[in-house]
Design a protein around this motif. Structure first.
Motif, PDB file in Angstrom:
ATOM      1  N   ASN A 115       0.846  -1.187   0.000  1.00 44.30           N
ATOM      2  CA  ASN A 115       0.000   0.000   0.000  1.00 44.30           C
ATOM      3  C   ASN A 115       0.891   1.251   0.000  1.00 44.30           C
ATOM      4  OD1 ASN A 115       0.600   0.933   2.732  1.00 44.30           O
ATOM      5  ND2 ASN A 115      -0.650  -0.773   3.453  1.00 44.30           N
ATOM      6  N   PRO A 116       0.335   2.399  -0.345  1.00 46.80           N
ATOM      7  CA  PRO A 116       1.163   3.610  -0.466  1.00 46.80           C
ATOM      8  C   PRO A 116       1.937   3.967   0.795  1.00 46.80           C
ATOM      9  CG  PRO A 116      -0.987   3.955  -1.473  1.00 46.80           C
ATOM     10  CD  PRO A 116      -1.047   2.625  -0.789  1.00 46.80           C
ATOM     11  N   VAL A 117       1.352   3.706   1.973  1.00 50.24           N
ATOM     12  CA  VAL A 117       2.049   4.052   3.210  1.00 50.24           C
ATOM     13  C   VAL A 117       3.311   3.213   3.370  1.00 50.24           C
ATOM     14  CG1 VAL A 117       1.885   4.147   5.724  1.00 50.24           C
ATOM     15  CG2 VAL A 117      -0.075   4.815   4.329  1.00 50.24           C
ATOM     16  N   ASP A 118       3.199   1.884   3.100  1.00 50.54           N
ATOM     17  CA  ASP A 118       4.374   1.027   3.202  1.00 50.54           C
ATOM     18  C   ASP A 118       5.403   1.372   2.128  1.00 50.54           C
ATOM     19  OD1 ASP A 118       3.437  -0.306   5.402  1.00 50.54           O
ATOM     20  OD2 ASP A 118       2.468  -1.887   4.250  1.00 50.54           O
ATOM     21  N   GLN A 119       4.921   1.734   0.933  1.00 50.87           N
ATOM     22  CA  GLN A 119       5.847   2.180  -0.112  1.00 50.87           C
ATOM     23  C   GLN A 119       6.612   3.415   0.347  1.00 50.87           C
ATOM     24  OE1 GLN A 119       4.365   2.438  -4.196  1.00 50.87           O
ATOM     25  NE2 GLN A 119       2.634   1.142  -3.623  1.00 50.87           N
ATOM     26  N   TRP A 120       5.891   4.384   0.938  1.00 53.50           N
ATOM     27  CA  TRP A 120       6.562   5.607   1.400  1.00 53.50           C
ATOM     28  C   TRP A 120       7.597   5.284   2.472  1.00 53.50           C
ATOM     29  CZ3 TRP A 120       5.508   7.308   6.544  1.00 53.50           C
ATOM     30  CH2 TRP A 120       6.266   8.421   6.922  1.00 53.50           C
ATOM     31  N   ARG A 121       7.229   4.425   3.417  1.00 53.51           N
ATOM     32  CA  ARG A 121       8.164   4.078   4.490  1.00 53.51           C
ATOM     33  C   ARG A 121       9.405   3.392   3.937  1.00 53.51           C
ATOM     34  NH1 ARG A 121       3.313   2.188   8.552  1.00 53.51           N
ATOM     35  NH2 ARG A 121       3.047   4.194   9.619  1.00 53.51           N
ATOM     36  N   ALA A 122       9.215   2.519   2.933  1.00 50.40           N
ATOM     37  CA  ALA A 122      10.362   1.850   2.321  1.00 50.40           C
ATOM     38  C   ALA A 122      11.243   2.850   1.578  1.00 50.40           C
ATOM     39  CB  ALA A 122       9.877   0.754   1.377  1.00 50.40           C
ATOM     40  N   ILE A 123      10.600   3.819   0.904  1.00 51.23           N
ATOM     41  CA  ILE A 123      11.370   4.838   0.180  1.00 51.23           C
ATOM     42  C   ILE A 123      12.134   5.718   1.156  1.00 51.23           C
ATOM     43  CG2 ILE A 123      11.125   6.931  -1.219  1.00 51.23           C
ATOM     44  CD1 ILE A 123       8.839   5.503  -2.693  1.00 51.23           C
ATOM     45  N   GLU A 124      11.497   6.094   2.266  1.00 57.51           N
ATOM     46  CA  GLU A 124      12.185   6.905   3.270  1.00 57.51           C
ATOM     47  C   GLU A 124      13.395   6.162   3.834  1.00 57.51           C
ATOM     48  OE1 GLU A 124      11.338  10.270   4.332  1.00 57.51           O
ATOM     49  OE2 GLU A 124      10.471   9.918   2.358  1.00 57.51           O
ATOM     50  N   ARG A 125      13.263   4.839   3.984  1.00 63.11           N
ATOM     51  CA  ARG A 125      14.386   4.041   4.458  1.00 63.11           C
ATOM     52  C   ARG A 125      15.527   4.059   3.449  1.00 63.11           C
ATOM     53  NH1 ARG A 125      17.795   2.566   8.175  1.00 63.11           N
ATOM     54  NH2 ARG A 125      18.599   0.444   7.946  1.00 63.11           N
ATOM     55  N   LEU A 126      15.200   3.954   2.165  1.00 61.79           N
ATOM     56  CA  LEU A 126      16.226   4.005   1.122  1.00 61.79           C
ATOM     57  C   LEU A 126      16.920   5.364   1.092  1.00 61.79           C
ATOM     58  CD1 LEU A 126      14.375   2.148  -1.781  1.00 61.79           C
ATOM     59  CD2 LEU A 126      16.317   1.295  -0.449  1.00 61.79           C
ATOM     60  N   VAL A 127      16.143   6.438   1.262  1.00 59.92           N
ATOM     61  CA  VAL A 127      16.735   7.775   1.293  1.00 59.92           C
ATOM     62  C   VAL A 127      17.692   7.896   2.470  1.00 59.92           C
ATOM     63  CG1 VAL A 127      16.236  10.232   1.611  1.00 59.92           C
ATOM     64  CG2 VAL A 127      14.803   8.868   0.090  1.00 59.92           C
ATOM     65  N   ALA A 128      17.295   7.346   3.612  1.00 62.24           N
ATOM     66  CA  ALA A 128      18.163   7.383   4.788  1.00 62.24           C
ATOM     67  C   ALA A 128      19.454   6.603   4.555  1.00 62.24           C
ATOM     68  CB  ALA A 128      17.425   6.821   6.004  1.00 62.24           C
ATOM     69  N   LEU A 129      19.395   5.599   3.687  1.00 61.32           N
ATOM     70  CA  LEU A 129      20.581   4.787   3.380  1.00 61.32           C
ATOM     71  C   LEU A 129      21.427   5.384   2.273  1.00 61.32           C
ATOM     72  CD1 LEU A 129      18.970   1.226   3.590  1.00 61.32           C
ATOM     73  CD2 LEU A 129      20.552   2.266   5.226  1.00 61.32           C
ATOM     74  N   ILE A 136      16.105   5.906  -6.950  1.00 57.92           N
ATOM     75  CA  ILE A 136      14.950   5.094  -6.559  1.00 57.92           C
ATOM     76  C   ILE A 136      13.961   5.004  -7.712  1.00 57.92           C
ATOM     77  CG2 ILE A 136      12.983   4.934  -4.993  1.00 57.92           C
ATOM     78  CD1 ILE A 136      14.706   6.354  -2.881  1.00 57.92           C
ATOM     79  N   GLY A 137      13.745   6.117  -8.406  1.00 57.67           N
ATOM     80  CA  GLY A 137      12.835   6.119  -9.539  1.00 57.67           C
ATOM     81  C   GLY A 137      13.300   5.185 -10.642  1.00 57.67           C
ATOM     82  N   ILE A 138      14.623   5.166 -10.902  1.00 55.58           N
ATOM     83  CA  ILE A 138      15.163   4.277 -11.936  1.00 55.58           C
ATOM     84  C   ILE A 138      14.994   2.824 -11.522  1.00 55.58           C
ATOM     85  CG2 ILE A 138      17.302   3.544 -13.065  1.00 55.58           C
ATOM     86  CD1 ILE A 138      18.209   6.480 -12.933  1.00 55.58           C
ATOM     87  N   ALA A 139      15.297   2.525 -10.249  1.00 57.31           N
ATOM     88  CA  ALA A 139      15.207   1.149  -9.771  1.00 57.31           C
ATOM     89  C   ALA A 139      13.778   0.627  -9.800  1.00 57.31           C
ATOM     90  CB  ALA A 139      15.772   1.048  -8.364  1.00 57.31           C
ATOM     91  N   LEU A 140      12.821   1.487  -9.502  1.00 59.11           N
ATOM     92  CA  LEU A 140      11.410   1.079  -9.463  1.00 59.11           C
ATOM     93  C   LEU A 140      10.679   1.357 -10.766  1.00 59.11           C
ATOM     94  CD1 LEU A 140      10.396   2.296  -5.882  1.00 59.11           C
ATOM     95  CD2 LEU A 140      11.250   0.055  -6.584  1.00 59.11           C
ATOM     96  N   ALA A 141      11.437   1.910 -11.751  1.00 60.66           N
ATOM     97  CA  ALA A 141      10.836   2.272 -13.045  1.00 60.66           C
ATOM     98  C   ALA A 141       9.657   3.212 -12.860  1.00 60.66           C
ATOM     99  CB  ALA A 141      10.416   1.020 -13.806  1.00 60.66           C
TER     100      ALA A 141
END
Length: 575
Positions: A115-129, A136-141
């Motif tokens: 769901n969008p909330v879990d997607q956002w949390r995963a993206i925020e984790r990637l940004v933190a890393l 991220i956009g390239i990896a997720l197309a």
């Protein structure tokens, strides 16, 4: 009967690296329909960026073959081949008795998109890393715009996010309104609309409606970056709008309209005027003007105005030809010409006028409660109050006006416990003040008393009770000339940007007290004279007025419609 396999029995697996081209499709696979080109493009881009994250599951061919059949991951294998991978990791499992049909169906059905909330949390984790939005956009197309849109959820109240994660999501328009509001605003609205045990669903429409703010779009602005900077306008991009649309906007409506007004003033044609609109959004042309709908002539005039969306609009109009003067008049004063004078932007906006009305009324009521008032002045004010444009007293001589306000609570204080009309002077004074507070008003709308409230306020020194107007809310309602004029008698110097001048004045008056001249109670002489002329009783009218002793019936007080939208006394002071 068919055999039921024990799901708890462990299955031995072996990780191997094989050429994806050597793998064969399973004839018993569950997914037969073709996937969409968009989904295939997304998977291909992901594989190119980070490889195959989850290895496909394969089983050895039946007797007579030495290859592997795909149980799970047909699309991954297909896109790995399209990506040009020479080798992929696969998990080899024993061949199932049903050929892997059940395993294929179960895994296909069990897959569920985040769901969008879990997607956002995963993206925020990637940004933190250390991942960038572009990476991220390239990896997720996905587009960077989509990644930014998901990251807007960072502006949503955590309590709302937790509820959204359960699957109760607002639509994009509602999410946009929520994310654009401050956390404090969201907290207040969430208190009123959060789910309860009896009603676990959230009315996202009500939440979004409570947080929605008027937006003024950059695409509707006629002014450029110079005026935007001068008025402190910061454009915000609406990430939920279509990508091919200029979606930048501001919620600072007063600043936007002020910049539009200044642009019109700077670009007004030679025969142009700045016009206003009526309650229906239609342009108000000068008296006797005739609107031109076709091609205008050189002698025609131009009117510029702002529509309901704040856009600059232009119309043309024609004034009637002037009547010819006699020869003597022509020699004395020349030919009579019809002149149209452009009306400049008012120094105080409509919102500012309403704020002044509220501040005046509060100060007037405070003065009526606390200021020393002589008894004769108090009685005179009572007489004056009932002459206000918001009050009508019906004597019962004609008409039945049962609607409106009455003042029983004040009158009731003039009776003793036995119901006798008995009171002392102090009780009368308190009741008189209470009636005056209920009747006299400077607020815009039906309750406005008009010029009589200004006279009353001036008589009792209500200017001394006016609140500090050196605030962001009020100063943002002033035009640039009016704002710079407020710097007089202060150490504050006008800045290049209106926003900076306003901020400096707010800081200066934080511990001080500022009252704009337009808010003072003294009415303009012209407005008061006009009211006196209208209200004067002629000799003929005086003969028709009955004596007090001959009037029968009980008078009642009702709210009435205001005579004018603005009283003339205030209009002269504001402009």
């Amino acid at each position: 009967m068919g055999r039921v396999r024990n799901p708890k029995r462990s299955i031995s697996m072996e990780l191997k690296f094989v050429d994806p081209r050597s793998l064969k499709d399973n004839p018993d696979k569950a997914r037969r329909s073709k996937s969409s080109p968009q989904a295939d493009a997304l998977l291909l881009a992901t594989i190119k960026a980070v490889g195959i994250v989850q290895p496909p599951i394969v089983a050895a061919e039946t007797e007579g073959g030495n290859g592997f059949v795909i149980d799970e991951g047909h699309r991954r294998v297909k896109q790995a081949i399209a990506a040009g991978l020479e080798e992929v990791a696969v998990l080899v499992v024993p061949r199932a008795e049903d050929g892997g049909a059940m395993r294929s169906l179960v895994t296909t059905i069990a897959h569920e998109q985040l769901n969008p909330v879990d997607q956002w949390r995963a993206i925020e984790r990637l940004v933190a890393l250390g991942w960038t939005e572009e990476a991220i956009g390239i990896a997720l197309a996905q587009s960077v715009r989509q990644i930014k849109k998901l990251r807007l959820l960072a502006n949503v109240l955590p309590a709302m996010l937790d509820h959204m994660a359960k699957g109760d999501m607002p639509d994009e328009r509602q999410l946009r309104a929520i994310a654009a509001a401050s956390l404090e605003e969201q907290k207040e609205v969430w208190k009123a609309h959060k789910p309860t045990k009896g009603d676990p669903q959230v009315s996202w429409w009500a939440v979004a409606n409570g947080l929605a703010k008027t937006r003024m779009y950059a695409r509707d602005a006629s002014f450029g970056d110079d005026l935007a900077q001068a008025y402190g306008i910061a454009w915000v991009e609406d990430l939920f709008a279509p990508a091919d649309q200029d979606s930048c906007y501001t919620t600072d409506v007063e600043a936007f309209l002020g910049a539009q007004q200044e642009w019109m003033t700077q670009h007004l044609p030679k025969k142009g005027v700045i016009a206003e609109t009526n309650n229906w959004g239609e342009v108000k042309l000068p008296p006797k003007a005739e609107r031109v709908y076709g091609t205008p002539k050189k002698s025609d005039h131009t009117a510029m105005y702002l529509d309901r969306e704040g856009k600059v609009k232009t119309v043309h109009f024609r004034m009637p030809e002037a009547k010819k003067k006699g020869k003597a008049a022509e020699e004395a004063g020349g030919a009579d010409e019809t002149r149209v004078v452009s009306k400049p932007r008012p120094n105080v906006t409509r919102k500012g006028v309403e704020m002044i009305g509220d501040l005046r009324t509060d100060a007037l009521h405070e003065a009526l409660s606390r200021a020393p008032i002589e008894d004769d002045t108090l009685l005179a004010l009572l007489v004056l109050a009932f002459a206000g444009q918001n009050v009508r007293v019906d004597s019962g001589a004609g008409g039945d006006h049962s609607y409106g306000r009455r003042f029983p609570r004040h009158a009731a204080t003039l009776f003793d416990a036995e119901g006798k009309f008995a009171f002392d002077t102090d009780t009368l004074r308190i009741a008189a003040r209470g009636v005056l507070i209920d009747v006299l008003s400077c607020r815009e709308g039906m309750s406005k008393s008009g010029v009589v409230a200004l006279v009353a306020g001036s008589a009792i020194g209500a200017d001394g009770f006016l609140a500090n107007m050196g605030t962001e809310d009020f100063l943002s309602c002033l035009s640039r000339p009016a704002l710079e004029g407020s710097c007089a008698d202060t150490p504050v110097l006008p800045r290049a940007r209106v926003k900076d001048t306003r901020a400096a004045l707010v800081e200066h008056f934080k511990e001080g007290h500022f009252v704009h001249p337009a808010a003072l109670f003294a009415p303009a002489g012209a407005g008061l004279a006009e009211w006196l002329a209208k209200s004067a009783v002629t000799e003929d009218e005086d003969d028709d007025v009955p004596d007090a002793e001959s009037v029968e019936g009980e008078g009642q007080v009702v709210d009435g419609d205001p005579a004018d939208e603005f009283d003339e006394g205030y209009r002269d002071a504001a402009e």
